[in-house]
Design an enzyme around this catalytic site. Structure first.
Site, mmCIF file in Angstrom:
data_model
loop_
_atom_site.group_PDB
_atom_site.id
_atom_site.type_symbol
_atom_site.label_atom_id
_atom_site.label_comp_id
_atom_site.label_asym_id
_atom_site.label_seq_id
_atom_site.Cartn_x
_atom_site.Cartn_y
_atom_site.Cartn_z
ATOM 1 C CD GLU A 174 -2.880 -0.971 2.075
ATOM 2 O OE1 GLU A 174 -2.787 -0.266 3.353
ATOM 3 O OE2 GLU A 174 -3.710 -1.985 2.428
ATOM 4 C CD GLU A 232 -3.621 -5.748 3.960
ATOM 5 O OE1 GLU A 232 -1.984 -5.592 3.451
ATOM 6 O OE2 GLU A 232 -4.106 -5.056 4.527
#
Length: 799
Positions: free
Chosen positions: A391, A467
């Site tokens: 991220e 994820e």
């Protein structure tokens, strides 16, 4: 002349926070875990953008509410005797949290800012032979430097090496096994050697390959050689070989390094996903932070092994080392026990997420840190991909592609056998800015509703759920009325185990199951997270004393939540029949109390005090009293391609017509022919009366490192488990062992996890016992509580 001399630096360290008051400690050591929790220790002030703007409010409990911030000092006095022919002295540290500096006899020898990196220091010029030497390690953890609990100090292992002047470089051996048929392979070995004299022409290399039973299979001086009749490294049978690399001078071995290897082959395909040893395979993975619950960040092999045993028990086959280099011991265990590994390096690049995070060290250290990770880990057969980031804010910027390309090239230069990946939570930006064109595998965080879109628009992309889910729950806690919830806060600071809860980015467990099952091009998933971890207590970002996560499939003790059984049903291939909630609701008599069954069987019938509440069939949704609506555009039903009720119907049998009355609930499962298959019953427990202690192992090694994890259950007078007991438990110990941790899985408990008392949480607690080095005998553990019959258990510690 012997080969390299290696001395573990485990004992006899002194530790201080102020250089005045010193205490004896052993390494690995996490100074922050030995404290009660306090919000005063948590100073996280929010994420920041490149221009310095705060984009997230203060987050109490974000880094665990433990005193990891500040300076610490470690000192070791060690006698170093001269060994003729071995003039080189090196220190190896597997990880120091963080910004370490190492001094030998007052001289600066080096250090490392990044607390997750392993490193080696040549201290030869500072060592005084045949004398006492002083090693001083200084550590400084800045505030606002982590998004979770990082630990503090020399939390991984350290060692002293005494080497000949010519020797193998630190992590300098690269072994590349390559299958040429089902039962034969070619091994290529690349060895980096430090040459300290002019006798290079006289040195030779010799390689010996041994099987698991230590039989010699090959002995050669060739750096490329073949081997026949091999056994493959498989998830269910992770067969390992050992390659011994010898550095030889005048027919004498002067340095030697042994490395375990495995023979396997794999590939990733944009249409067929992950192919392992010739078979299409789904990655059934979990993300794992590095703390070990009550043990903190200090590495312990048995604690890691137990975590992997629990993960394997519900069918997990892969670990993502989120979001940093793991302990080498974890990788060794994954090699031995059969897990795939996504080895991840960074949580941020040049653009920061936190004020004092890795971005401050990026320019100077990112290349070195990544190179060292690849060199250290590339011989592990368990590793199937390198993750260059999670991220990353740089995915929003054009220069993000340049950074991604640099990191990708570093990985490929040092290991061309594995793909690269990155976890993108803003994939449209990552696509626009070209980052997805750089990595081999496009990792998508929380985007099951977009899998088909990305595959259709970018058919050459290899896609992975890097994820997933991010559901939250507290073991044994249930809130009413039962409904779908997004970031809903409750007065008890817990999250309902009806498992209909999550933050805005989350997806229900079943939605990911559905997409992974429907879409053959998907490689699999890594669930956030396998275990609860210290810090990041979403959704309670500002509500103290929430100080640990609720994300885990199991809690910090390793006790399963109800969600565990959804994964066991989908992943393990075993029969599953699980019923919840518990049946102790004295304040809910006559009120609707939905009952849910997770099962692999086709149909099941629920009985309340012997009365049938009807039969439910898998795939048929039957619920009128649970609110499955949620604010549009926020969570689980974001995409019209995912029908939430259909997903749930495949996995949960629901009786929402049940009104609570004390007694029992029983579910009876039937097979496809309608015949009885299995049953589970839950009874209303009486008042707490007894304490039960059950160890995971009643025999441990007297090596000073081995552990026994003892589960504590609160029972009524009829030995029924009481699921709402909160009694304060006190532990004592006698014999050659020590209590090294207590826990209960409660994310709001502020008692010291290194103490000798803890409250039961939802009827359970955990006490961790460690053996004393070199002292065998019987360890006796006693647990007492006011008005309860005490519990006792014995552990045998032996050689």
């Amino acid at each position: 002349m012997n080969s390299r001399n290696v001395f573990d630096l485990k004992y006899d360290w002194k530790f201080s926070r102020d250089k005045i008051n010193w205490e004896d400690v052993r390494i690995p050591h996490d100074w922050a875990i030995n404290s009660e929790f306090s919000k005063d220790f948590d100073v996280f002030e929010g994420r920041i953008l490149e221009d310095g703007d705060v984009v997230e409010e203060s987050h109490v409990g974000r880094t665990g509410g433990l005193p990891h911030v500040g300076k610490g000092y470690y000192e070791l006095k060690i006698d170093i005797s001269r060994i003729p022919g071995f003039p080189v002295y090196k220190l190896e540290f597997d990880g120091i949290m963080s910004h370490s500096e190492v001094f030998i006899n007052g001289h600066y020898a080096g250090g490392r800012p990044y607390g997750y990196s392993s490193f080696s220091l040549d201290i030869s010029e500072f060592v005084i032979e045949n004398s006492e030497n002083t090693i001083l390690v200084t550590v400084e953890n800045p505030e606002n430097a982590s998004r979770w609990y990082p630990g503090a100090g020399i939390y991984r292992n350290a060692r002293l090496l005494i080497l000949p002047d010519t020797h193998f470089k630190y992590n300098g051996i690269h072994i590349i096994p390559r299958l040429i048929s089902e039962d034969s392979a070619v091994i290529n070995v690349e060895a980096e050697i430090e040459i300290e004299n002019d006798d290079y022409d006289y040195y030779e290399l010799n390689f010996k390959l041994y099987d698991k039973e230590e039989n010699l299979l090959v002995s050669t001086e060739e750096t490329e050689f073949s081997v026949d009749n091999i056994l493959l490294w498989e998830i269910d049978n992770p067969y390992l070989y050992t390659l011994k690399c010898d550095l030889v001078l005048n027919s004498e071995v002067i340095d030697s390094v042994s490395t375990r290897i495995g023979f396997r082959e794999f590939s990733f395909d944009s249409e067929n996903g992950f192919i392992f040893n010739g078979e299409r395979t789904k990655i059934k993975g979990v993300c794992m932070h590095h703390d070990l619950g009550a043990l903190g960040a200090a590495v312990n092999v048995r604690a890691l092994e137990r975590q992997l045993e629990i993960l394997k028990s519900f069918g997990c086959n892969a670990i993502r080392t989120s979001h940093n280099p793991p302990a080498t011991e974890l990788l060794d265990l994954c090699d031995t026990m059969g897990f795939f590994v996504m080895d991840e390096i960074f949580d941020e690049w040049k653009s920061p997420k936190v004020k004092n995070g890795y971005a401050l060290d990026w320019d100077k250290w990112h290349r070195k840190d990544l190179e060292d990770l690849i060199k250290r880990d590339r011989n592990h057969p368990s590793i199937i991909m390198w993750s260059i980031g999670n991220e990353i804010p740089d995915q929003h910027n054009e220069y993000g592609k340049i950074i991604a390309k640099e990191l990708h090239d570093i990985c490929k230069n040092l290991d061309s056998t594995r793909p690269t990946t990155c976890g993108f939570n803003q994939p449209f930006d990552a696509i626009e800015n070209g980052l997805t064109d750089v990595v081999d595998i496009v990792g998508l965080n929380y985007k099951p509703h977009l899998y088909e879109k990305f595959h259709s628009e970018h058919p050459d992309y290899i896609l992975l759920g890097s994820e997933t889910s991010s559901c939250v729950s507290s073991r044994g806690i249930y809130h009413f009325p039962v409904k779908l919830e997004v970031d809903v806060l409750h007065d008890d600071l817990q999250v309902s185990s009806y498992d209909l809860n999550g933050p805005p980015w989350a997806n229900m467990v079943e939605t990911e199951f559905l997409k992974q099952k429907e879409l053959p091009f998907m490689c699999g998933e890594f669930v956030w997270t396998g275990f609860d971890y210290l810090g990041e207590p979403t959704p309670y970002k500002t509500q103290w004393p929430s100080r640990s996560s609720y994300f885990g499939i199991v809690d910090t003790c390793g006790f399963p939540k109800d969600r565990y059984y959804l994964y066991k049903r989908e992943w393990s291939g075993e029969d599953v029949l699980h019923l919840y909630p518990h049946w102790n609701w004295e304040d809910r008599i006559g009120e609707l109390t939905p009952v849910i069954c997770i099962t692999t069987y086709d149909t099941a019938e629920l009985f309340v005090n012997g009365k049938s509440m009807g039969i439910r069939k898998s795939g048929e949704f039957a619920s009128d009293n649970i609110d499955f609506s949620v604010e549009e555009g926020r969570i689980w039903h974001r995409a019209p391609t995912i029908k939430l009720k259909d997903c749930i119907a495949d996995y949960r049998l629901i009786w929402d017509n049940v009104t609570y009355e004390p007694g029992s609930i029983k579910v009876v499962a039937y097979d496809k022919n309608g015949d009885y298959a299995d049953q589970v019953e839950i009874v209303t427990a009486g008042v707490p009366s007894k304490i039960s202690l059950v160890p995971d192992r009643d025999e441990i090694n007297a090596d000073g490192d081995d552990l026994s994890f003892i589960t504590v259950d609160i029972l009524d007078s009829n030995y029924n488990f009481n699921p709402v007991a909160t009694n304060l438990l006190n532990f004592s110990i006698s014999g050659p062992g020590e209590i090294v941790g207590v826990d209960n899985g409660d994310s709001t408990s502020t008692l010291n996890l290194k103490g000798k008392k803890i409250n039961a949480f939802s009827g359970k607690a955990l006490v961790i016992i460690r053996s004393l080095k070199g002292i065998p005998g019987i360890i006796k553990i006693n647990c007492t509580s006011d008005k309860l019959e005490s519990g006792t258990v014995e552990i045998v510690s032996k050689f």
